[in-house]
Design an enzyme around this catalytic site. Sequence first.
Site, short mmCIF file in Angstrom:
data_model
loop_
_atom_site.label_atom_id
_atom_site.label_comp_id
_atom_site.label_asym_id
_atom_site.label_seq_id
_atom_site.Cartn_x
_atom_site.Cartn_y
_atom_site.Cartn_z
N HIS A 312 4.69 -103.07 23.94
CA HIS A 312 5.31 -102.28 22.89
C HIS A 312 5.64 -100.91 23.44
O HIS A 312 4.90 -100.38 24.27
CB HIS A 312 4.36 -102.14 21.68
CG HIS A 312 5.07 -101.70 20.45
ND1 HIS A 312 5.31 -100.38 20.17
CD2 HIS A 312 5.61 -102.42 19.44
CE1 HIS A 312 5.98 -100.31 19.03
NE2 HIS A 312 6.18 -101.53 18.57
N ASP A 369 4.68 -109.41 16.60
CA ASP A 369 5.44 -110.66 16.62
C ASP A 369 4.68 -111.81 17.26
O ASP A 369 5.10 -112.96 17.17
CB ASP A 369 6.76 -110.46 17.38
CG ASP A 369 7.74 -109.64 16.56
OD1 ASP A 369 7.74 -109.82 15.34
OD2 ASP A 369 8.47 -108.83 17.15
N1 CMC Z 1 6.00 -109.51 29.73
C1 CMC Z 1 5.92 -109.18 31.05
N2 CMC Z 1 6.08 -107.93 31.51
C2 CMC Z 1 6.32 -106.96 30.63
C3 CMC Z 1 6.40 -107.22 29.23
C4 CMC Z 1 6.23 -108.56 28.81
N3 CMC Z 1 6.30 -108.89 27.49
N4 CMC Z 1 6.67 -106.08 28.56
C5 CMC Z 1 6.75 -105.12 29.49
N5 CMC Z 1 6.53 -105.64 30.74
C6 CMC Z 1 6.46 -104.91 32.00
C7 CMC Z 1 7.84 -104.50 32.48
O1 CMC Z 1 8.42 -105.49 33.31
C8 CMC Z 1 7.53 -103.23 33.24
O2 CMC Z 1 6.95 -103.59 34.46
P1 CMC Z 1 7.22 -102.69 35.79
O3 CMC Z 1 6.62 -101.36 35.51
O4 CMC Z 1 6.56 -103.45 36.89
O5 CMC Z 1 8.71 -102.64 35.95
C9 CMC Z 1 6.43 -102.58 32.39
O6 CMC Z 1 5.77 -103.68 31.75
C10 CMC Z 1 6.94 -101.59 31.34
O7 CMC Z 1 7.92 -102.25 30.56
P2 CMC Z 1 9.18 -101.54 29.91
O8 CMC Z 1 10.25 -102.55 29.68
O9 CMC Z 1 9.54 -100.32 30.69
O10 CMC Z 1 8.58 -101.06 28.52
P3 CMC Z 1 9.40 -100.72 27.24
O11 CMC Z 1 8.60 -99.76 26.47
O12 CMC Z 1 10.79 -100.32 27.57
O13 CMC Z 1 9.51 -102.14 26.49
C11 CMC Z 1 9.25 -103.91 25.02
C12 CMC Z 1 8.86 -102.47 25.35
C13 CMC Z 1 8.68 -104.28 23.65
C14 CMC Z 1 10.78 -104.03 24.96
C15 CMC Z 1 8.68 -104.86 26.12
O14 CMC Z 1 7.28 -104.76 26.16
C16 CMC Z 1 9.11 -106.30 25.92
O15 CMC Z 1 10.19 -106.69 26.38
N6 CMC Z 1 8.27 -107.14 25.22
C17 CMC Z 1 8.66 -108.49 24.90
C18 CMC Z 1 9.54 -108.50 23.65
C19 CMC Z 1 8.73 -108.21 22.39
O16 CMC Z 1 7.66 -108.74 22.18
N7 CMC Z 1 9.34 -107.37 21.50
C20 CMC Z 1 8.75 -107.05 20.21
C21 CMC Z 1 8.23 -105.65 20.14
S1 CMC Z 1 7.22 -105.34 18.67
C22 CMC Z 1 8.21 -105.65 17.31
C23 CMC Z 1 9.48 -104.88 17.22
O17 CMC Z 1 9.59 -103.76 17.69
O18 CMC Z 1 10.40 -105.42 16.62
#
Ligand code: CMC
Length: 434
Positions: A312, A369
Site C-alpha cells: 500500500h 483487497d
Molecule cells: N508484490 C510484489 N512486490 C511489490 C508489491 C506486490 N504486491 N507491491 C510493491 N512491491 C515492491 C515493488 O516492486 C517495489 O520493489 P523495489 O523497491 O525492489 O522496486 C517496492 O515493493 C515498492 O513498491 P512501489 O510500487 O514503489 O510502491 P507504491 O507505493 O508505488 O505501490 C501499490 C503501492 C498498492 C500500487 C503496490 O503495492 C501494488 O502494486 N500492490 C498490488 C496491487 C494492490 O493490491 N492494490 C490495492 C491497494 S489497496 C486498495 C486501493 O487503494 O484501492
Amino acid sequence: MTADAATRTAAALSIGDRQIELPIVHGSDGDDAIDIGSLRAETGLITLDPGYGNTGACSSAITYLDGEAGVLRYRGYPIEQLAEHSSFLEVAYLLIWGDLPSQSQLDHFVAEVTHHTLIREEMRHFFDSFPADAHPMAVLASGTVGMSTFYPDSQNIFDADAVEVTINRLIAKLPTLAAWSFKKAVGQPYVYPRNDLGYSSNLLHMMFAVPSEDYRVDPTVAEALDLLLILHADHEQNASTSTVRLVGSTHANLYASISAGISALWGPLHGGANEAVIETLEGIVADGGNVQKWVDKAKDPNDTFRLAGFGHRVYKNFDPRAKIIRSAAERVLAATGADDRLFEIAQQLEDVALRDEYFISRKLYPNVDFYSGLIYRAIGFPTNMFTNSFAIGRLPGWIAQWREMMGSKESRLGRPRQVYVGPGARDYVTIEQR
Ligand code: CMC
C-alpha cells in the site's frame, strides 16, 4: 511528530546564495506540510513529485490515516468502532455531513435515500445497448454520468438543495445501476429495488432475486456486505478520490465527477485489485497450490507479476481494514458453508509472504483487497462485480471530499505543472522533406 516539529512555523530553502522562508502548515493529527504556494513566484522553481507521495493536495477534515501505526478514522471515529457498531448509511451520513446523525436525522436521510432507489425507466434501454460481456465497471461509470442527462438540476453545483438531492439520488441509485449491470451480464430480468429492505439487503435482492422464485436475503450475508461498504467508505486522497476532486475542481457536476472516480477505481493497482486477488488465488490452485512458487514470481525483478492485495502506498505496517475483513471472511465462509480452498491458499500466501525478507523489508502487508474478494465470492458475487461493490462503498467518501472541496476557500482549479524534457523549439518540416 517531535515537539520541535510541532512548533516550527517556517522552513528555510536555500537556492545558491538565496534563502527563502516557506510557511509550515500544521495538521491536527499526522503530517505537517510546507506551504509552497509562493515557491514559483519567488524562485522560478516548481516541485517534482511523480505519484504525489510527498504532496498534500488539500487540507481535509474527513478521514485520518496513519500508515505507520495502521490507524484509520472517519471524522475522528476509529474504523474498528464504526465497523462494530454502525451501519453503512450512518457512516455515509457521518462522512458527508460531518457528524454522527441524531435518530431523526438518520431516519430522514435513510428515507430520502430509500425513496430514490428507482432509476428512470428509459435507462433500461441504456443497459440493453451494451454487449452482454461488458465489464460492469464500464456500465457503472457510464450509467453514473448518464444520470446527469435526466437530472439537469445537478448542474446547479452551488445550490445546496440541488446538491443534497443529487447526493441522495447517487447513493440511492448506484446499487440499482450496479445490480442491473450484473443482470445484463447474466441475461436475467432486471429486478426493481424493494424499499422495505435495508441498503445492503436491497443490493443483494436486486442482484440475486429472479421473478420465478422467492428470494430471501441472508442477514449474515447482508451484514457482511454492509461491513465491506463501511470499510471502503473513504480513504482520504487516494487515486479515485483525487480524481473526483480534480474533475470537481473544474466545476463539472457531481455525476460527472463521481463517474470519473469510478473509472479511476477500476484499475488493478486501485479498486480492481480485489478482482486480481481472486484471479491469483485461482491461478495458484490450478497450478497445484504451490504458494512459494507464486511468492517467488512476485519477487522476481524480471517478472512484472505482483501479488495483488499486498502493499500500500500509505500503510507500511498493516492495513486495519484487512484485519477486520479477515475475521469477517472467516464468519461469512462459515455461515455460507462455502468450502473455500481459496481462503486456505490466501492464508498460506499471507503466512509465506509475511515471513519473507522481500516483503518484510519493503513493508508489504495484506491490504483491504486481499480478503474482501473472498467475502464477495462467498456471497455469490462474480469476480467482475467486486469493484462495482467497492465503488458503492466509496461513494460517500467521494461525495464528502467533493463537498468539502466545493466549500473550501483554498480550492481552485486543479492544474499541476510539469518539468518539460522534450525537444527544444524546431521548425516544421513538410511531409515530403521528412
Ligand atoms: N508484490 C510484489 N512486490 C511489490 C508489491 C506486490 N504486491 N507491491 C510493491 N512491491 C515492491 C515493488 O516492486 C517495489 O520493489 P523495489 O523497491 O525492489 O522496486 C517496492 O515493493 C515498492 O513498491 P512501489 O510500487 O514503489 O510502491 P507504491 O507505493 O508505488 O505501490 C501499490 C503501492 C498498492 C500500487 C503496490 O503495492 C501494488 O502494486 N500492490 C498490488 C496491487 C494492490 O493490491 N492494490 C490495492 C491497494 S489497496 C486498495 C486501493 O487503494 O484501492
